[in-house]
Design a protein around this motif. Structure first.
Motif, PDB file in Angstrom:
ATOM      1  N   THR A 145       0.942  -1.181   0.019  1.00 21.98           N
ATOM      2  CA  THR A 145      -0.136  -0.213   0.020  1.00 21.98           C
ATOM      3  C   THR A 145       1.022   1.321  -0.025  1.00 21.98           C
ATOM      4  N   GLU A 146       0.406   2.483  -0.576  1.00 20.73           N
ATOM      5  CA  GLU A 146       1.104   3.559  -0.557  1.00 20.73           C
ATOM      6  C   GLU A 146       0.080   4.567   0.589  1.00 20.73           C
ATOM      7  N   ILE A 147      -0.724   4.035   1.186  1.00 21.63           N
ATOM      8  CA  ILE A 147      -1.649   4.956   1.833  1.00 21.63           C
ATOM      9  C   ILE A 147      -1.425   4.531   3.549  1.00 21.63           C
ATOM     10  N   PRO A 148      -0.711   5.479   4.256  1.00 19.37           N
ATOM     11  CA  PRO A 148      -0.265   5.165   5.671  1.00 19.37           C
ATOM     12  C   PRO A 148      -1.431   4.691   6.391  1.00 19.37           C
ATOM     13  N   ASP A 149      -2.643   5.255   6.294  1.00 16.97           N
ATOM     14  CA  ASP A 149      -3.819   4.771   7.102  1.00 16.97           C
ATOM     15  C   ASP A 149      -4.029   3.267   6.788  1.00 16.97           C
ATOM     16  N   HIS A 150      -4.124   2.925   5.734  1.00 13.45           N
ATOM     17  CA  HIS A 150      -4.166   1.487   5.373  1.00 13.45           C
ATOM     18  C   HIS A 150      -3.129   0.733   6.359  1.00 13.45           C
ATOM     19  N   PHE A 151      -1.993   1.119   6.182  1.00 12.89           N
ATOM     20  CA  PHE A 151      -0.905   0.432   6.963  1.00 12.89           C
ATOM     21  C   PHE A 151      -1.127   0.353   8.596  1.00 12.89           C
ATOM     22  N   VAL A 152      -1.428   1.386   8.937  1.00 15.52           N
ATOM     23  CA  VAL A 152      -1.856   1.564  10.452  1.00 15.52           C
ATOM     24  C   VAL A 152      -3.234   0.721  10.611  1.00 15.52           C
ATOM     25  N   ASP A 153      -4.079   0.660   9.981  1.00 13.26           N
ATOM     26  CA  ASP A 153      -5.141  -0.312   9.974  1.00 13.26           C
ATOM     27  C   ASP A 153      -4.651  -1.794  10.145  1.00 13.26           C
ATOM     28  N   PHE A 154      -3.619  -2.011   9.456  1.00 13.84           N
ATOM     29  CA  PHE A 154      -3.438  -3.567   9.351  1.00 13.84           C
ATOM     30  C   PHE A 154      -2.696  -3.784  10.776  1.00 13.84           C
ATOM     31  N   LEU A 155      -1.780  -2.726  11.403  1.00 15.75           N
ATOM     32  CA  LEU A 155      -1.072  -2.894  12.482  1.00 15.75           C
ATOM     33  C   LEU A 155      -2.012  -3.043  13.590  1.00 15.75           C
ATOM     34  N   LYS A 156      -3.142  -2.114  13.553  1.00 17.99           N
ATOM     35  CA  LYS A 156      -4.198  -2.272  14.502  1.00 17.99           C
ATOM     36  C   LYS A 156      -4.946  -3.645  14.707  1.00 17.99           C
ATOM     37  N   ARG A 157      -5.045  -4.296  13.340  1.00 18.25           N
ATOM     38  CA  ARG A 157      -5.579  -5.534  13.409  1.00 18.25           C
ATOM     39  C   ARG A 157      -4.700  -6.590  14.135  1.00 18.25           C
ATOM     40  N   LYS A 158      -3.376  -6.313  14.107  1.00 21.67           N
ATOM     41  CA  LYS A 158      -2.347  -7.470  14.654  1.00 21.67           C
ATOM     42  C   LYS A 158      -2.087  -7.018  16.002  1.00 21.67           C
ATOM     43  N   ASN A 159      -2.536  -6.163  16.595  1.00 20.91           N
ATOM     44  CA  ASN A 159      -2.415  -5.792  17.916  1.00 20.91           C
ATOM     45  C   ASN A 159      -0.904  -5.078  18.127  1.00 20.91           C
ATOM     46  N   LEU A 160      -0.416  -4.493  17.169  1.00 21.09           N
ATOM     47  CA  LEU A 160       0.858  -3.914  17.160  1.00 21.09           C
ATOM     48  C   LEU A 160       0.859  -2.251  17.255  1.00 21.09           C
ATOM     49  N   TRP A 161      -0.531  -1.815  17.236  1.00 16.70           N
ATOM     50  CA  TRP A 161      -0.668  -0.108  17.414  1.00 16.70           C
ATOM     51  C   TRP A 161      -1.346   0.124  18.529  1.00 16.70           C
ATOM     52  N   ILE A 162      -0.551   1.023  19.410  1.00 19.60           N
ATOM     53  CA  ILE A 162      -1.143   1.334  20.758  1.00 19.60           C
ATOM     54  C   ILE A 162      -1.437   2.763  20.578  1.00 19.60           C
ATOM     55  N   GLY A 163      -1.566   3.550  19.682  1.00 18.42           N
ATOM     56  CA  GLY A 163      -2.036   4.772  19.365  1.00 18.42           C
ATOM     57  C   GLY A 163      -1.256   5.837  20.338  1.00 18.42           C
TER      58      GLY A 163
END
Length: 300
Positions: free
Chosen positions: A282-300
């Motif tokens: 992807t070239e869209i950072p928000d899509h990448f962040v959504d992936f990280l959230k699904r994998k429980n890697l994003w704590i915000g």
């Protein structure tokens, strides 16, 4: 067992592809041995490309009646589900010089470092880039605040020692060049993000120049046979640091704008995606962040 690569150290001249092909035919393919060859494939017509590289097919084979059977074994890891590549790509005014791109990389790494769980690799292509990245990361919020500890490849620190410190930390940032693109094994959450500063095209040393001249004489596309081939192998090695077991998850950020669709003049996106066919891109950072959230890697 034949170790063709060992001849490289005994010859005064570089050992280019043409000589390798002749040696393989003389020493292996021309007798009764059944050779088994392995390659980390360049994925464009990969079995044909590999066979031509070794001289198994083409003008260098001595016995045209011999055949070979390609067996392509895909990775057992679920890259489609467990990882994703982000290529932000949109560099201001199209500038891609090293100093500016390193600065942009650090901005992203700082943002991810403040909002993610797990360790971060920042893979660069020169010692000068390491020095620049170290200076900028030391001033970043994620390091100055104490949230993350910085580990930097240096001549006075062994690679194994640095890797063990990084592993034990579990939440550090490691800056490294060629030695860390391959042969480093960090499974689990100790490594959750691999950031790559540039597409790792090879430095034009004496071996590269010799191979280039050979392919020019043969009337073949030397750039793809030499530079692109080596770049893809090194890129796959670098990305391969991330997923080391079936349970590993994480993301890759490829900062080089040449791998982005918006840079039509030097667009390597199709080459990269063809050679990494199982990894979402992807070239869209928000899509990448959504992936990280699904994998429980994003704590915000």
């Amino acid at each position: 067992m034949y170790h063709i690569h060992q001849l490289h150290h005994t010859l005064q001249e570089p050992l280019p592809d043409l000589l390798v092909k002749k040696l393989i035919n003389q020493e292996i393919l021309s007798n009764q041995h059944i050779p088994i060859c392995f390659e980390n494939f360049y994925n464009v017509n990969r079995e044909e490309y590999f066979s031509e590289k070794l001289g198994i097919i083409g003008e260098y084979i001595s016995d045209q009646n011999r055949t070979y059977v390609p067996l392509i074994l895909e990775s057992p890891f679920n890259y489609q589900e467990n990882t994703q590549i982000l290529c932000p790509g949109k560099y201001e005014e199209g500038r891609v010089d090293k100093e500016w791109s390193i600065k942009k990389c650090i901005e992203y790494i700082n943002a991810f470092g403040m909002s993610m769980n797990g360790g971060i690799f920042f893979l660069v292509t020169s010692k000068k880039d390491i020095e620049e990245a170290e200076i900028r990361l030391k001033e970043s919020i994620c390091v100055k605040s104490g949230k993350r500890r910085l580990y930097v490849q240096k001549d006075n620190i062994g690679i194994n020692t640095l890797v063990e410190r990084f592993k034990n930390d579990g939440n550090g940032i490691l800056i490294g060049t060629k030695s860390f693109w391959e042969g480093v094994d960090i499974p689990g959450k100790a490594l959750s993000l691999v950031c790559i500063s540039k597409l790792p095209f090879p430095t034009p040393d004496i071996t590269i120049r010799a191979e280039t001249e050979l392919y020019k004489k043969l009337g073949k596309n030397w750039f793809h046979h030499v530079s692109v081939y080596r770049m893809i192998i090194d890129l796959k090695q670098g990305i391969g640091r991330l997923i080391r077991s079936e349970s590993d998850v994480g993301g890759v950020v490829l900062f080089d704008p040449r791998a982005s669709s918006i840079n039509a003049d030097k667009n390597y996106r199709s080459i990269v995606t063809k050679n990494l066919p199982n990894i979402p891109y992807t070239e869209i950072p928000d899509h990448f962040v959504d992936f990280l959230k699904r994998k429980n890697l994003w704590i915000g």
